[in-house]
Enzyme design. Structure first.
Site, PDB file in Angstrom:
ATOM      1  N   ASP A 190       0.856  -1.194   0.000  1.00  0.00           N
ATOM      2  CA  ASP A 190       0.000   0.000   0.000  1.00  0.00           C
ATOM      3  C   ASP A 190       0.887   1.236   0.000  1.00  0.00           C
ATOM      4  OD1 ASP A 190      -2.682   1.359   0.423  1.00  0.00           O
ATOM      5  OD2 ASP A 190      -1.542   2.114   2.134  1.00  0.00           O
ATOM      6  N   GLU A 274      -1.823  -1.301  -6.068  1.00  0.00           N
ATOM      7  CA  GLU A 274      -3.085  -0.737  -6.523  1.00  0.00           C
ATOM      8  C   GLU A 274      -2.836   0.207  -7.677  1.00  0.00           C
ATOM      9  OE1 GLU A 274      -7.142   1.087  -4.446  1.00  0.00           O
ATOM     10  OE2 GLU A 274      -5.226   1.109  -3.392  1.00  0.00           O
ATOM     11  N   ASP A 355      -3.309   1.952   6.644  1.00  0.00           N
ATOM     12  CA  ASP A 355      -2.369   1.518   5.610  1.00  0.00           C
ATOM     13  C   ASP A 355      -2.139   0.014   5.680  1.00  0.00           C
ATOM     14  OD1 ASP A 355      -2.109   4.173   4.839  1.00  0.00           O
ATOM     15  OD2 ASP A 355      -0.416   4.530   6.189  1.00  0.00           O
TER      16      ASP A 355
END
Length: 415
Positions: A190, A274, A355
């Site tokens: 992340d 992502e 996170d």
């Protein structure tokens, strides 16, 4: 496997070489602007855009009367500039970039020139067309060994000026050993601004944030420059001091990104990230902070380094709710403000750093992809996505389809 790889060296040119390098950069910029004006005239008149070959033929006729300095530079400088211009208009028409603009001398990206043809490498020198041999500040033994063994072939050389320093980037076709595809548990990554990245195993890596650290000094040097008279020697000195500071910030950021991406590609067999809208985030309130961490460059480096080292890269869809989803029960909650650093699930009562929660959800997405019907793609049922998702064949996976469907289903961590 054969890959395209660049070897970048800092040059140590003498006075004559420095003048020759500056002439080629200026010629490339002039030719690009000359060709751009012709293309814009064609657009206004409703005519088809001239190709790079057509521009080069017209340039050869025009330069003999209007540009007597053309004999001092290699033909590669304007020729490659026209190819860059053709590529820029193609990207504009296909919606990948904005309309080409005129290049400026004070812009960093506009102080470059590319060469093709006879380019040779020596232990401490690089020989460029028309410029000759230019000394490098570091040895070129690694590239020289690959060239002598027949494992590399030079495609082009690009010279660039950053403040008062010159660099050459040799684009080569290099033979690298085919790495075995490593198998293992996926690792969710992340990206954030507080911590540059948080892994699903709890590891945190902080970004150096070089721009934020030197911002007071950057503002002070900018004010000093604004008080100088343009064209004076003090103005030139102030410009150079400011450019050196920008160069230092850029090199610190790039060095960090190279180190962290190499570490991830070598240490983690499967990496799940992502698909962030970096361009959109760069236009918001946090544009400076987003630019300082370099998310776009991180993604680009990670893509080719995972192929080099045999690891796999899985990219979750852009609308995947990694931050809003509970890593324990899969419940999707409301949006969290940036100031809220703790994720609290209303369904199961989980309290976790936001996170780390996002990294765990990305890891779960990777597990769902790897456990698909083929073992290498999500298939038609993975993650509850009836649209089929994307493909994970190869070592870099990007899931662009079925974003809305994937975001609407839940899956849980094993155990």
């Amino acid at each position: 496997m054969w890959v395209t790889q660049a070897f970048r060296f800092e040059l140590d040119p003498n006075r004559a070489a420095r003048v020759a390098l500056a002439k080629h950069v200026g010629a490339a910029r002039f030719a690009y602007n000359w060709g751009l004006s012709r293309c814009l005239q064609a657009l206004e008149q409703g005519l088809p855009l001239p190709s790079a070959v057509q521009l080069h033929k017209e340039w050869n006729r025009w330069k003999r009367e209007h540009a007597p300095w053309w004999v001092e530079v290699s033909k590669c400088a304007p020729q490659e500039a026209f190819r860059d211009l053709e590529r820029a208009f193609r990207n504009w028409r296909q919606g990948r970039a904005g309309r080409p603009r005129f290049k400026r001398k004070k812009s960093l990206d506009d102080n470059k020139a590319r060469f093709t043809g006879s380019i040779r490498v020596f232990p401490r020198h690089v020989q460029l067309p028309r410029i000759g041999k230019v000394r490098t500040k570091e040895r070129t033994d690694k590239l020289l060994a690959l060239l002598s063994e027949g494992k590399a072939r030079i495609l082009s050389a690009t010279i660039a000026r950053e403040a008062d320093r010159w660099y050459v980037s040799l684009t080569c076709e290099v033979e690298r050993p085919d790495p075995p595809l490593r198998q293992g548990e996926p690792t969710g990554v992340d990206l954030g601004l507080m911590s540059f990245l948080v892994l699903s195993d709890g590891t945190r890596v902080d970004a150096p944030k070089p721009l934020a650290k030197v911002l007071p000094l950057l503002r002070r040097r900018s004010r000093q420059l604004s008080r100088k008279q343009k064209g004076s020697k003090n103005y030139t000195k102030a410009v150079l001091r400011l450019a050196r500071l920008h160069r230092r910030v850029r090199h610190i950021r790039r060095d960090f990104l190279h180190k962290v991406t190499t570490w991830l590609a070598k240490a983690k067999p499967v990496i799940v990230v992502e698909d962030l809208d970096v361009r959109g985030l760069g236009r918001g309130m946090l544009s400076r902070a987003v630019a300082d961490v370099g998310w776009g460059t991180f993604r680009r480096m990670l893509e080719y380094k995972t192929r080099w080292y045999g690891s796999q890269l899985i990219v979750a869809p852009r609308r995947f709710p990694s931050t809003r989803r509970c890593a324990r029960c899969g419940q999707v909650g409301p949006r969290l403000s940036l100031s809220c650093r703790i994720f609290r699930c209303a369904a199961c009562g989980l309290e976790l750093n936001r996170d780390l929660n996002a990294a765990l959800n990305l890891r779960a997405y990777g597990l769902a992809v790897l456990s698909g019907p083929t073992g290498s793609s999500p298939g038609s049922d993975a993650c509850g996505d009836p649209s089929g998702g994307g493909t994970a064949l190869g070592r870099s996976t990007s899931h662009g389809s079925g974003k809305q469907e994937v975001a609407g289903h839940s899956f849980h961590l094993a155990g």
